[in-house]
Design a protein around this motif. Structure first.
Motif, mmCIF file in Angstrom:
data_model
loop_
_atom_site.group_PDB
_atom_site.id
_atom_site.type_symbol
_atom_site.label_atom_id
_atom_site.label_comp_id
_atom_site.label_asym_id
_atom_site.label_seq_id
_atom_site.Cartn_x
_atom_site.Cartn_y
_atom_site.Cartn_z
ATOM 1 N N PRO B 10 0.823 -1.208 0.000
ATOM 2 C CA PRO B 10 0.000 0.000 0.000
ATOM 3 C C PRO B 10 0.860 1.262 0.000
ATOM 4 O O PRO B 10 1.932 1.290 0.607
ATOM 5 N N ILE B 11 0.395 2.238 -0.695
ATOM 6 C CA ILE B 11 1.077 3.532 -0.676
ATOM 7 C C ILE B 11 0.405 4.362 0.401
ATOM 8 O O ILE B 11 -0.786 4.673 0.294
ATOM 9 N N TYR B 12 1.156 4.666 1.417
ATOM 10 C CA TYR B 12 0.569 5.448 2.492
ATOM 11 C C TYR B 12 0.652 6.923 2.150
ATOM 12 O O TYR B 12 1.633 7.372 1.564
ATOM 13 N N PRO B 13 -0.355 7.665 2.492
ATOM 14 C CA PRO B 13 -0.297 9.098 2.188
ATOM 15 C C PRO B 13 0.852 9.747 2.944
ATOM 16 O O PRO B 13 1.111 9.416 4.104
ATOM 17 N N LYS B 14 1.543 10.628 2.273
ATOM 18 C CA LYS B 14 2.648 11.324 2.939
ATOM 19 C C LYS B 14 2.057 12.353 3.874
ATOM 20 O O LYS B 14 1.244 13.182 3.470
ATOM 21 N N LEU B 15 2.484 12.290 5.109
ATOM 22 C CA LEU B 15 1.991 13.271 6.064
ATOM 23 C C LEU B 15 2.785 14.548 5.889
ATOM 24 O O LEU B 15 3.861 14.559 5.289
ATOM 25 N N GLY B 16 2.282 15.642 6.440
ATOM 26 C CA GLY B 16 3.004 16.903 6.372
ATOM 27 C C GLY B 16 2.520 17.750 5.223
ATOM 28 O O GLY B 16 1.486 17.493 4.620
ATOM 29 N N GLU B 17 3.344 18.762 4.938
ATOM 30 C CA GLU B 17 2.857 19.777 4.015
ATOM 31 C C GLU B 17 2.812 19.254 2.589
ATOM 32 O O GLU B 17 3.486 18.291 2.236
ATOM 33 N N LYS B 18 2.033 19.912 1.804
ATOM 34 C CA LYS B 18 1.953 19.557 0.395
ATOM 35 C C LYS B 18 3.115 20.204 -0.333
ATOM 36 O O LYS B 18 3.650 21.218 0.091
ATOM 37 N N VAL B 19 3.485 19.601 -1.427
ATOM 38 C CA VAL B 19 4.589 20.132 -2.216
ATOM 39 C C VAL B 19 4.041 21.226 -3.130
ATOM 40 O O VAL B 19 3.180 20.982 -3.963
ATOM 41 N N THR B 20 4.508 22.444 -2.908
ATOM 42 C CA THR B 20 4.113 23.557 -3.753
ATOM 43 C C THR B 20 5.382 24.117 -4.389
ATOM 44 O O THR B 20 6.482 23.790 -3.951
ATOM 45 N N PRO B 21 5.245 24.961 -5.392
ATOM 46 C CA PRO B 21 6.448 25.577 -5.977
ATOM 47 C C PRO B 21 7.267 26.309 -4.921
ATOM 48 O O PRO B 21 8.493 26.327 -4.979
ATOM 49 N N ASP B 22 6.581 26.892 -3.937
ATOM 50 C CA ASP B 22 7.299 27.623 -2.894
ATOM 51 C C ASP B 22 8.181 26.710 -2.078
ATOM 52 O O ASP B 22 9.349 27.009 -1.841
ATOM 53 N N THR B 23 7.603 25.566 -1.654
ATOM 54 C CA THR B 23 8.427 24.672 -0.848
ATOM 55 C C THR B 23 9.600 24.179 -1.661
ATOM 56 O O THR B 23 10.706 24.048 -1.132
ATOM 57 N N LEU B 24 9.381 23.927 -2.933
ATOM 58 C CA LEU B 24 10.490 23.472 -3.767
ATOM 59 C C LEU B 24 11.571 24.544 -3.823
ATOM 60 O O LEU B 24 12.759 24.263 -3.699
ATOM 61 N N TYR B 25 11.144 25.796 -3.978
ATOM 62 C CA TYR B 25 12.099 26.899 -4.075
ATOM 63 C C TYR B 25 12.868 27.069 -2.782
ATOM 64 O O TYR B 25 14.092 27.155 -2.776
ATOM 65 N N TRP B 26 12.169 27.085 -1.687
ATOM 66 C CA TRP B 26 12.835 27.370 -0.416
ATOM 67 C C TRP B 26 13.541 26.164 0.164
ATOM 68 O O TRP B 26 14.324 26.281 1.084
ATOM 69 N N LYS B 27 13.236 25.013 -0.361
ATOM 70 C CA LYS B 27 13.966 23.824 0.116
ATOM 71 C C LYS B 27 15.264 23.639 -0.649
ATOM 72 O O LYS B 27 16.081 22.807 -0.284
ATOM 73 N N ASN B 28 15.407 24.403 -1.704
ATOM 74 C CA ASN B 28 16.551 24.208 -2.576
ATOM 75 C C ASN B 28 17.797 24.899 -2.015
ATOM 76 O O ASN B 28 18.486 25.627 -2.712
ATOM 77 N N TYR B 29 18.035 24.725 -0.719
ATOM 78 C CA TYR B 29 19.236 25.285 -0.098
ATOM 79 C C TYR B 29 20.066 24.161 0.490
ATOM 80 O O TYR B 29 19.528 23.132 0.887
ATOM 81 N N LYS B 30 21.374 24.407 0.537
ATOM 82 C CA LYS B 30 22.251 23.364 1.080
ATOM 83 C C LYS B 30 22.138 23.369 2.598
ATOM 84 O O LYS B 30 21.494 24.238 3.192
#
Lengths: 828, 528
Positions: B10-30
């Motif tokens: 079964p694929i369990y739903p990922k808990l936590g925030e949804k992936v938005t362009p913003d999260t992708l942008y701000w997560k793109n840090y070392k």
């Protein structure tokens, strides 16, 4: 009571085809199986039903080949007759009246003019004991013959397929309970062998089936604990021996020796066909995962084709024990319909749960299973006493784009497992693809669910015994990769009561949920608009009226009440004391069908919610309660003007009786039409390529060949084959003459516009045909040689550019001849 | 003949925030680089000149770091007391800083000694800034005054004493050299024009103001104070636009992303929140180890620098596109079956007869074993350490499948000490995971049933059983507490919901049986 002589309740399709062993014809082209009151002839290559041999008036209980004529079969039935059929043409040749209900039939080559049938003992129909009797079939030219010359062979046999003829018909072996009985015809004496019931080490020695080796003195018996015993030396009472083979873990359902006796086939609940090598008994081959439990195995006389019947109403055709070549699937009914009957809006097929974990799509118009949709998507373990997932609910949205299914599995001592699955229709693959799985959507069993019919939103409402109803919405996440998926939008309840049924109004603007005795009406924004109640009795069924009656809401309660509320005034319009077991609304009209059970019988009332008079009523429809019913839309509207039959114009009402028979209502006009359509039967299924195809295909090839002078030689025999096909194919399997006529005229005539060079070969062909049709049969047989040899000289092949006078005359003659021939075809 | 259906994972739903362009942008840090300073980092300022060095004010020093250096490029130490608010001039040549000793020092970035020292404030100066014409300096001090200084003459130009408490933040307009805004602990924001003697606009933040920020267009002003971030419309005479309350401690610092589309606020609650400036919704959130005092973004959001109360400076650099590509390249290094598929590109000729080979479906090892009914082996495979640790859902799915087949007990039985302790370890790790609990509870019960007899024979197993027991007890306690909370919440909700009467038209008449008997006659469903 309205006079309704013209509306009948009829069986419509979905008969068992696995009731008895199938019979494979000598040439392996056809399969015959007992299906309800008729014998069905299937083509073994195309899986199509070729003939339906009708004539018996009760359940057909056995079929055997006629050993003296390979184009004939005997069938026996519980109506006390044995009938002889010509299955290629589907003609009843003879009827032998025995007079007792017959439960199986056996025949042996070495006993000419005798059939062995199983009839109840002591001429008592209610008796539980059966005997095997030999019946001498009188030789007489009459259609119906009474065969009263019975002689008992064995007493106390089991009623179904537990007897087998031994080598050259010298003896017959039958099993019942813990006893194997062998009757020797020469000595007119029988030997009995007993096994201990011995329950130690889980051994259950009861016999289940028997099969005799065709060449040697060896009897194979199957047992309830999965053992197979091979008995030898049984013509002595004492010194018999047996060896044991054991692979099956469940009961051995069926055993069969191949015609040469080299292999023994066995099958059981594991759904694995096991092939034991007769001489090396520890060597065996398996063919696993065939479907339901194997109930019967049949082997074609030449041993090339096996045929297994399965408990899920299926016949599998296996070629030389390695490859499944075809599957004939009937309607799977099981013990009950867990899902409601539903109609797929796209294919108009009846949808219900079929094989374990599957939904079946059954075409009502063609009486054919279209396909099975795997809902559970798990490996099915064939084992008794295992709790399996079952599909318990299914619902389609109005356009057929979405399918919702609920599967559940109850396990002793642990929680109920429920999965709600939503399937999207995929245009490309033309089937449903899994979109969302919701595990444990509710804490308890889901009692009902329905899609909102409103075109704006795609919404599903499920109600459950946990006291809640939930609305599921399709949420579009187009920005992420996941695409559209379903999520819960609203959870509602009413005073912690358990909801029992729900229904959307036709436009989707109202949702009615029945909470025990209270009907709650909700708006799409989840406001409780009103509650309706009708005290004694919990609400069993709810239905909104349609079209002109859409202001009414109908409900039935357990305490014999049928109520109709007016939603504009929120008050009761009328109510009547009837015990309605099932309420169904016709999606295409205002009509409602109510099945009422009264004193062990079911009555049907068809009415409009707004009118105080039933449109149609029928008392004593069938015994017992009607379990499920559905209105299926017709593909063609009927134009019946009788008032009482008008409700059948747009849709047809199908229902399941207590005994899981699929029944429907039919009118006279409909039957007339059915009869007419069966007359213009289009397909011949005896072979994979139909004559229709042959004619058309040949015609095409011919056209191609005409443009290619290199292909001349090949053309010649082909043209005559086309004619031969037309002449020698039985007329009843040909397309309608009017259809063939124009095509034939075109294929035979020389087009006036085409150049003379191209005419030449055509003309030659005409000549050859003419010769063929007029000339002797020898010439026809030798036409291949004719085509292949150099009978047609090279000069002729190249052809003269212009037609000679003689040729033209010849051509005219041919034309004339063809027309006369065609007119004769038209006449007949 | 149907093919074997593999075990469904079964694929369990990922808990936590949804992936938005913003999260992708701000997560793109070392991963952050951390530098320990001498005291709490109160101010960080980026030079507008490439390579965009930044000045970090902490304790009595100002360090200047290069964009990728972990050692300071330059250090200014000539402060007698705590330094504040080291700021670059827009040309990046000069640096001004206030100090607790009330003096304001102006440095040349390349020099060491202060070029100018402005004296006049009587208390510590927390705010310094250059005006847009680069010739004046704005200062704000704890003596409630803010002053403008002339750089060439090092004289005081004007002094405003309108605030009634410490001035802790201020900003000069980038478009007009005369306009500046100050925020003070007296809860007000004041807009001054150097050409007039009094403030031209006053806004009430109603919390001590910690930070102010002007939008690039300078039509909107953002202020932070207390737990609130407020946005003011200057063109409408200081009308409040939005009030945001997303932090649960004082917001200390504000910053705008380079394109002006996102607003960042840092707080003592150790979070940095990022808002969308069109709808002022939080789109992303950073967590830090300590309370944050200062925050700055490099031009083009190349790095995020955060200073904290414990003196740690945390620098996050944006991942460069090459690195991203490298990562993607690594994933592509999977084995390819290209070499062995001979004649793959062969185009069949016209009359060729095509023989299609059946596609062989690949089955996982445990599926192969399940297919052969090797149940114990299948469970062993599912319990292999990497699968158990990385993908417990596979192990659980196999257990569930075995349970469905009714053979889980057989598969669990007959294990030695090592095997059993492995199994118990897995249970201890996962039995309280709500996704797996239903399956694992059954398995646990079975194990206890089977191995009841051998309890006490192995110390390892006994220890694990005790741990399991403690775990279960704790979980039961949690559940009980949760139920209690749920009950309380239910009461609260029930009390807060307005009672709504269900409308019942014609309520004078009951809509029940009585209605039916005296209403319209029902249809006679009785056949004659």
């Amino acid at each position: 009571m309205v006079a309704h002589g013209e509306i009948h309740v009829v069986h419509r399709g979905g008969n068992k085809i696995n009731f008895r062993e199938t019979v494979i014809t000598n040439d392996s082209r056809f399969l015959l199986c007992a299906s309800g009151e008729s014998v069905k002839v299937y083509s073994s290559s195309s899986e199509e039903c070729v003939h339906d041999l009708q004539g018996h008036t009760d359940l057909v209980s056995g079929i055997v080949r006629n050993p003296s004529n390979h184009l004939q079969v005997y069938s026996c039935s519980a109506d006390g007759t044995v009938r002889l059929w010509d299955f290629t043409d589907g003609i009843l040749i003879k009827t032998f009246i025995i007079g007792y209900p017959i439960y199986s039939i056996y025949i042996s080559e070495n006993h000419g003019g005798v059939v062995f049938v199983v009839v109840p003992m002591a001429n008592d129909k209610s008796s539980e004991l059966f005997q095997l009797v030999a019946v001498h079939l009188p030789l007489s030219g009459d259609q119906e013959v009474e065969a009263r010359e019975l002689s008992a062979v064995l007493c106390d046999v089991s009623p179904s397929g537990a007897a087998s003829f031994g080598r050259k018909g010298e003896y017959i072996a039958a099993v019942k309970g813990l006893q194997l009985e062998v009757f020797f015809f020469k000595k007119q004496k029988s030997h009995r062998f007993f096994l201990k019931s011995g329950n130690k080490k889980g051994a259950k020695n009861a016999f289940t089936c028997v099969s005799c080796h065709p060449k040697e003195d060896c009897i194979a018996t199957g047992h309830e604990d999965g053992k197979i015993r091979l008995w030898r030396n049984f013509n002595q009472k004492k010194e018999y021996t047996y060896s044991t083979l054991h692979w099956h873990h469940g009961a051995v359902n069926t055993l069969q020796f191949t015609p040469e006796g080299t292999n023994l086939l066995s099958g059981g609940i594991e759904s694995v066909l096991v092939q034991w090598h007769y001489t090396q008994e520890n060597q065996k081959d398996f063919l696993p995962r065939l479907g339901g439990a194997i109930t019967h195995i049949a082997v074609s006389p030449d041993g090339s084709l096996f045929c297994t019947s399965h408990s899920d109403n299926k016949i599998t055709i296996i070629q030389s024990c390695v490859k499944v070549s075809a599957i004939i699937q009937g309607l799977v009914k099981g013990e009950g319909v867990r899902t409601d009957l539903t109609i797929d809006p796209r294919s108009k097929a009846l949808v219900l749960n079929g094989k374990p974990g599957h939904l079946q799509f059954y075409s009502l118009h063609r009486d054919k299973l279209l396909y099975n949709l795997d809902i559970v998507q798990q490996e099915y373990i064939h084992e008794e006493g295992l709790d399996q997932f079952e599909v318990v609910k299914a619902a389609f949205d109005t356009r057929g784009n979405w399918l919702a299914t609920v599967e559940e599995r109850t396990q002793k001592g642990s929680e109920l497992e429920i999965n709600l699955k939503l399937w999207a229709y995929d245009e490309q693959t033309q089937s449903f693809m899994l979109n969302t799985t919701v595990t444990a959507p509710h804490e308890d069993q889901i009692t009902a669910m329905c899609f909102s019919p409103s075109p704006e939103t795609t919404m599903l409402v499920t109600i459950s015994f946990d006291g809640h109803f939930k609305a599921w919405l399709l949420a579009d996440h187009s920005d992420t990769k996941e695409g559209a998926c379903w999520s819960c939008d609203f959870v509602g309840g009413y005073h912690h009561l358990k909801p029992g049924c729900c229904c959307f109004s036709a436009d989707g603007s109202l949702l009615a949920v029945g909470f025990q005795e209270v009907v709650t009406v909700w708006s799409p924004s989840w406001e409780l608009l009103t509650t309706l109640s009708q005290p004694p009795g919990a609400i069993r069924d709810l239905c909104f009226g349609r079209l002109s009656c859409s202001k009414y809401l109908l409900g039935t309660s357990t305490k014999n009440q049928l109520c109709c509320w007016n939603l504009l005034t929120c008050s009761l319009e009328w109510s009547t004391p009837v015990d309605v077991s099932l309420l169904q609304a016709d999606p295409l009209s205002e009509n409602m069908a109510a099945f009422c059970s009264q004193s062990g019988c079911s009555d049907l009332f068809v009415f409009k919610p707004g009118e105080p008079r039933p449109l149609y009523s029928q008392k004593a429809l069938c015994t017992g309660k009607v379990q499920r019913a559905v209105f299926a839309p017709r593909d063609q509207m009927l134009e019946s003007c009788e008032e009482h039959a008008q409700w059948l114009n747009r849709s047809q009402l199908y229902f399941f009786t207590q005994h899981m028979d699929l029944m429907t209502f039919s009118t006279k006009t409909e039957e007339d039409r059915l009869l007419a359509s069966s007359k213009r039967l289009m397909v011949d299924d005896s072979v994979a390529v139909t004559p229709f195809y042959l004619l058309l295909g040949k015609h095409r090839q011919q056209q191609e060949a005409l443009t290619n002078p290199m292909a001349e030689r090949i053309q010649l025999p082909q043209g005559s084959i086309a004619i031969k096909e037309l002449l020698y194919t039985p007329a009843h399997v040909l397309p309608s003459a009017s259809f063939l006529c124009s095509m034939f005229v075109r294929s035979l005539l020389i087009s006036s516009s085409s150049a003379s060079e191209e005419k030449e070969p055509v003309e030659e062909e005409m000549e050859s045909e003419e010769e063929d049709s007029e000339g002797e049969a020898e010439l026809r047989d030798a036409r291949q040689d004719l085509g292949g040899s150099a009978a047609w000289g090279p000069g002729e092949e190249l052809g003269a550019p212009a037609l000679t006078k003689a040729q033209e005359r010849e051509l005219r003659r041919v034309k004339h001849f063809d027309h006369s021939w065609l007119s004769s075809v038209l006449e007949c | 003949m149907a093919s074997f259906k593999s075990t469904k994972i079964p694929i369990y739903p990922k808990l936590g925030e949804k992936v938005t362009p913003d999260t992708l942008y701000w997560k793109n840090y070392k991963a952050p680089v951390q530098i320990k300073e001498f005291g709490a980092v109160t101010s960080i300022d980026f030079s507008s000149l490439a390579p965009h060095n930044y000045a970090v004010t902490a304790s009595t020093r100002i360090h200047i770091y290069g964009p990728f250096s972990t050692e300071p490029v330059k250090t200014f130490t000539r402060f007698k007391d705590t330094a504040y608010s080291g700021k670059f001039r827009s040309d990046g040549q000069l640096l001004v800083a206030g100090c607790e000793d009330s003096m304001v020092r102006l440095f040349d970035v390349s020099g060491k000694v202060a070029l100018r020292v402005f004296k006049g404030h009587t208390k510590g100066v927390h705010v310094t800034d250059f005006t847009s014409d680069c010739y004046h300096i704005l200062t704000g001090s704890d003596d409630y005054t803010c002053r403008l200084w002339d750089i060439p003459n090092s004289t005081e130009l004007t002094s405003y004493k309108e605030h009634t408490d410490y001035i802790r933040c201020g900003i000069t307009s980038k478009l007009n050299r005369d306009i500046f805004i100050t925020g003070s602990y007296d809860h007000t924001l004041r807009v001054f024009d150097a050409r007039v003697e009094k403030s031209v606009m006053t806004m009430d933040h109603s919390q001590p103001v910690e930070s102010v920020l002007l939008y690039p267009s300078e039509g909107l002003l953002v202020s932070a104070g207390g737990r609130y971030v407020k946005v003011w419309d200057l063109l409408k005479g200081g009308q409040p636009l939005v009030s945001l309350k997303n932090h649960h401690k004082t917001v200390t610092c504000l910053s705008l992303s380079s394109n002006g589309q996102r607003l960042l606020s840092a707080s003592l609650d150790r979070h940095v929140k990022i808002y969308n400036t069109t709808n002022y919704k939080v789109v992303h959130n950073f967590d830090y180890a300590a309370s944050i005092l200062s925050l700055a973004l490099a031009p083009d959001d190349e790095s995020i620098v955060v200073g904290m109360t414990n003196g740690v400076l945390s620098i996050k650099h944006r991942k460069s596109p090459e690195e991203k590509r490298e990562m993607a390249g690594k994933q592509r290094m999977q084995p390819v079956y290209r070499i062995f598929v001979k004649g793959r590109n062969y185009v069949p000729k016209k009359d060729d007869f095509l023989v299609s080979k059946p596609v062989k479906s690949h089955l996982a090892k445990y599926d192969k074993q399940l297919k052969k009914f090797n149940i114990s082996k299948a469970l062993d495979t599912a319990l292999e350490s990497w699968r158990r640790n990385r993908k417990p859902e596979i192990t659980v799915a196999v257990m569930k499948e075995l349970d469905r087949r009714g053979t889980l007990k057989n598969a669990l039985a007959g294990r030695d000490e090592q095997n059993l302790s492995q199994l118990l370890n897995f249970l201890i790790g996962n039995v309280v995971d709500p996704r797996f609990t239903p399956v694992l509870v059954t398995a646990t019960e079975m194990i206890l049933d089977i191995y009841q007899a051998v309890v006490g024979q192995s110390s390892v197993v006994d220890r694990q059983l005790v741990r399991l027991q403690e775990l279960v007890e704790r979980e039961v306690d949690y559940q009980q507490d949760l139920l209690e909370v749920l009950g309380m919440l239910d009461t609260l909700f029930a009390a807060s919901l307005p009672r709504k009467e269900v409308p019942c038209p014609g309520s004078s008449r009951p809509n029940g049986l009585a209605e039916g008997s005296l209403g319209a006659p029902g249809p006679q469903l009785k056949a004659a």
